[in-house]
Scaffold this active site. Structure first.
Site, short mmCIF file in Angstrom:
data_model
loop_
_atom_site.label_atom_id
_atom_site.label_comp_id
_atom_site.label_asym_id
_atom_site.label_seq_id
_atom_site.Cartn_x
_atom_site.Cartn_y
_atom_site.Cartn_z
N ASP B 12 -95.03 12.82 -55.70
CA ASP B 12 -96.00 13.90 -55.81
C ASP B 12 -95.42 14.90 -56.80
O ASP B 12 -94.35 15.47 -56.54
CB ASP B 12 -96.21 14.58 -54.45
CG ASP B 12 -96.89 13.65 -53.45
OD1 ASP B 12 -98.05 13.29 -53.68
OD2 ASP B 12 -96.24 13.28 -52.46
N ASP B 131 -109.00 9.51 -48.74
CA ASP B 131 -108.36 10.41 -47.78
C ASP B 131 -109.25 10.47 -46.55
O ASP B 131 -110.36 11.00 -46.62
CB ASP B 131 -108.19 11.81 -48.37
CG ASP B 131 -107.16 11.84 -49.50
OD1 ASP B 131 -106.42 10.84 -49.65
OD2 ASP B 131 -107.12 12.84 -50.23
#
Lengths: 214, 257
Positions: B12, B131
């Site tokens: 990330d 998600d």
């Protein structure tokens, strides 16, 4: 000495270029669609990604089909096909409702079955994506220093089935089918997997290609 | 059966640094992306995923430069995601050396974009990131919904139906993150992982919640995932990729050692 990567608008050529530059820092690597540059190169890479109809169509639109056929017929010019670049060498693909290919090597391109399961009852996924063992079927200079059963990185839903055992250089068995994931004759070697993304084994195969004198 | 289950460390990246948050907040610095990628390559990672979590306009050039630097020395597949909205974005990333792109919010706001991208670049490089968050109560039959914007915005879309639709539109792979579990170290949500793995033909990458090596094993064995993605257990040196692979191999999972 220049290694030409044929750019006919399909696929990501930069990974291939970077990997070849990495294994042969002294060679010049050119991503090009210029017929003269391709002809003048000491060796050639034919990549391909996406749908085969688009690949064949773009090759035609780039007016490179004839040149690629010439290169394939030249027994002194090493050519490496990668991914759809391997499939295009066959007679015909069943993708997109049936597409005629370059017809360099007798054989067909078929689709993996989607309903196959493994020994644990898990569905075998299509695309065939990830690292699989490539069994070497015949000795070849491009296998030099690579063990049979070594893993390479794949991502594809269609696979090559060569008619002649002599052309089949390596295979995998997946979803009930035998896929000829490496094929070769004369100065041509072609693979379904991505050597440029297959870590040490892939770099070794590219290094072998760069030093191959058929 | 010789196709291995893949282990994918996830970077990330926020403004050029690898970070790791807990439930998307509470950022902790984990280093330079190129160095981190190189380390995972040396540890025999099967792929690397790079998520640009700022994904602002200014961050984009930084991302392209990072991707290019990673691709120049790490010869395993590289997936890049974060703020991808157009075919131009995709082309720029592929030209920088990405092998696949991960599309998330843009797929929800414009599903046709997935179709267009898959037609243009091929399904093999289009990953749709899903998600999902459980929206049913404990006593109800389980139901998961799609969320966007880092898990903040509900969409009303059923996660399983959405997954099937994205495959129909040309996604070659699904990156499934449980928003309930992400950053918690409690393990994957195996219910949604299994439900989606069984519902689609393409490979599913399980993500969100890995805290132990047993979680990786469960993601494959119980969740049916083709690949498992984790960040923090690798970033801070708790486990190497190799340790994780050996652990999985000892439990009967085929991995690339």
């Amino acid at each position: 000495m220049t290694i030409a990567i044929i750019d006919y608008g399909m696929g990501n050529l930069h990974s291939v270029a970077k990997a070849i530059e990495h294994v042969s820092p002294d060679e010049r690597v050119a991503i090009t669609r210029d017929a003269r540059a391709i002809k003048g190169a000491s060796r050639v890479v034919l990549p391909g990604q996406g749908a085969i109809r688009d690949c064949m169509g773009e090759l035609e639109r780039s007016e490179l089909t004839g040149l690629v056929k010439e290169l394939l017929a030249d027994a002194n010019k090493p050519l490496l096909g990668i991914c759809v670049g391997q499939q295009m060498l066959m007679d015909k693909s069943e993708e997109n409702g049936g597409v005629r290919c370059l017809g360099y090597m007798p054989g067909r391109v078929r689709r993996f079955a989607e309903d196959a399961v493994d020994g644990h009852g898990e569905r075998l996924k299509v695309p065939h994506m990830g690292w699989n063992r490539v069994h070497q079927h015949h000795m070849h200079p491009l296998w030099e220093g690579i063990l049979t059963g070594e893993r390479f990185y794949f991502v594809h839903s269609y696979y090559v089935s060569a008619d002649s055992d002599r052309d089949a250089m390596g295979y995998i068995d997946y979803a009930g089918s035998r896929a000829h994931v490496a094929t070769g004759r004369d100065a041509v070697f072609a693979v379904q997997f991505h050597p440029e993304k297959s870590a040490a084994a892939g770099l070794k195969l590219l290094a072998n290609f760069v030093s191959w004198s058929p | 059966m010789t196709l291995t289950k893949r282990i994918i460390p996830c970077l990330d990246v926020d403004r050029g640094r690898v970070v790791k948050g807990v439930n998307f907040v509470g950022i902790r610095d984990a280093g330079d992306p190129v160095e981190v990628a190189r380390r995972y390559n040396e540890q025999n990672a099967d792929e690397i995923t790079f998520l640009d979590i700022t994904a602002s306009h200014e961050a984009r050039d930084t991302t392209l430069e990072m991707v290019s630097r990673i691709a120049g020395e790490v010869f395993i597949p590289l997936t890049v995601g974060g703020g991808i909205r157009s075919c131009d974005n995709i082309r720029a990333l592929l030209n920088a050396g990405a092998d696949k792109v991960s599309i998330n919010t843009a797929a929800v706001s414009d599903p046709e974009f997935v179709r267009e991208a898959a037609e243009r670049f091929g399904s093999q490089c289009i990953v749709v990131a899903i998600d999902a968050k459980r929206v049913s109560a404990a006593e109800e039959p389980p139901r998961w919904e799609i969320f966007t914007h880092g898990g903040r915005t509900p969409t009303g879309l059923d996660a399983i139906e959405w997954a099937q639709r994205m495959v129909e539109y040309g996604a070659g792979e699904l990156l499934l993150t449980s928003m309930d579990r992400d950053g918690t170290r409690e393990g994957f949500d195996l219910g949604i992982t299994r439900a989606i793995s069984d519902a689609v033909t393409v490979p599913v990458i399980a993500s969100g919640g890995v805290g132990t090596l047993d979680h990786l094993v469960a993601g494959v064995k119980e969740g049916g995932a083709a690949a498992v993605l984790a960040a923090s257990i690798f970033h801070f040196g708790e486990y190497s990729i190799e340790e994780a692979k050996r652990y999985m191999a000892e439990r009967g999972i085929e991995v690339r050692l």
